[in-house]
Design a protein around this motif. Sequence first.
Motif, mmCIF file in Angstrom:
data_model
loop_
_atom_site.group_PDB
_atom_site.id
_atom_site.type_symbol
_atom_site.label_atom_id
_atom_site.label_comp_id
_atom_site.label_asym_id
_atom_site.label_seq_id
_atom_site.Cartn_x
_atom_site.Cartn_y
_atom_site.Cartn_z
ATOM 1 N N UNK A 1 6.750 -1.636 9.633
ATOM 2 C CA UNK A 1 7.908 -1.119 9.594
ATOM 3 C C UNK A 1 7.964 -0.388 8.244
ATOM 4 N N UNK A 2 8.432 0.787 8.228
ATOM 5 C CA UNK A 2 8.839 1.516 6.961
ATOM 6 C C UNK A 2 10.501 1.020 6.732
ATOM 7 N N UNK B 1 0.826 3.832 10.293
ATOM 8 C CA UNK B 1 2.117 4.066 9.689
ATOM 9 C C UNK B 1 2.482 4.789 8.434
ATOM 10 N N UNK B 2 1.522 4.540 7.380
ATOM 11 C CA UNK B 2 1.446 5.202 6.076
ATOM 12 C C UNK B 2 1.199 6.603 6.272
ATOM 13 N N UNK C 1 -3.414 -4.778 1.897
ATOM 14 C CA UNK C 1 -3.197 -3.742 0.966
ATOM 15 C C UNK C 1 -4.322 -3.079 0.370
ATOM 16 N N UNK C 2 -5.265 -3.982 -0.066
ATOM 17 C CA UNK C 2 -6.491 -3.324 -0.615
ATOM 18 C C UNK C 2 -7.325 -2.587 0.211
ATOM 19 N N UNK C 3 -7.338 -3.169 1.615
ATOM 20 C CA UNK C 3 -8.023 -2.181 2.572
ATOM 21 C C UNK C 3 -7.194 -0.923 3.000
ATOM 22 N N UNK C 4 -6.092 -0.601 2.770
ATOM 23 C CA UNK C 4 -5.298 0.539 2.866
ATOM 24 C C UNK C 4 -5.009 1.313 1.917
ATOM 25 N N UNK D 1 3.371 -6.501 -6.283
ATOM 26 C CA UNK D 1 3.754 -5.035 -5.834
ATOM 27 C C UNK D 1 2.478 -4.122 -5.833
ATOM 28 N N UNK D 2 2.257 -3.505 -4.504
ATOM 29 C CA UNK D 2 1.066 -2.710 -4.536
ATOM 30 C C UNK D 2 2.039 -1.539 -4.257
ATOM 31 N N UNK D 3 1.270 -0.266 -4.677
ATOM 32 C CA UNK D 3 1.714 1.222 -4.546
ATOM 33 C C UNK D 3 0.549 1.917 -3.860
ATOM 34 N N UNK D 4 1.162 3.033 -2.689
ATOM 35 C CA UNK D 4 0.352 3.962 -2.450
ATOM 36 C C UNK D 4 1.002 5.185 -2.561
ATOM 37 N N UNK D 5 0.384 6.243 -3.211
ATOM 38 C CA UNK D 5 1.186 7.659 -3.501
ATOM 39 C C UNK D 5 0.775 8.651 -2.224
#
Length: 183
Positions: A84-85, A118-119, A149-152, A172-176
Amino acid sequence: MEPTPSAPALLLRPWQDEDVESLVEAYRDPALKRWTRVPVEDVDDAYRWLALQRAGWENRQRISFAVLADDRGNGPARLLGNVVLKSLDPAVGSAEVGYWTAAYARGRGVAPRALEALTGWAFDAFGPEGLDRIALLHQVDNLASCRVAEKTGYRFDRIMPARPPFPRDGHLHLRRRAGRPGV
């Protein structure tokens, strides 16, 4: 991760009424009950859960996909999980992701592959004008979500203090979006 007999190809699609029985089956899992906030105990709960997903699509605040094994036409596709987003805020350029994997599908790379799909879709669909970063939050004791989170490519950012409905501190993990500072 490429599809193999133990890691089938995935199909992501909006949730449908035909998913009710599979949803109830997936939610029988104690681990899933532990990490999710909306209980699904029976068919009525499942229909209410599906109604929430449809409403989320309509208001663009919770865009949820059923994750299915893509059987290439060899029978009905089996439900493997959900991605889900949510909390999409194009004005700020941010959103959050969430996911779960059915017990029988764990350990096969479903969550990382579905989250990666999804990302990529989210950055393509809502960027570059509307989405620069996506957050992934999980409780500190949810080690499996930390590994996903780490794998993606969702980098650890900081520890977040506990807040309802979460009883424990969280990560909290972030992806930009590619090409942005901090990527």
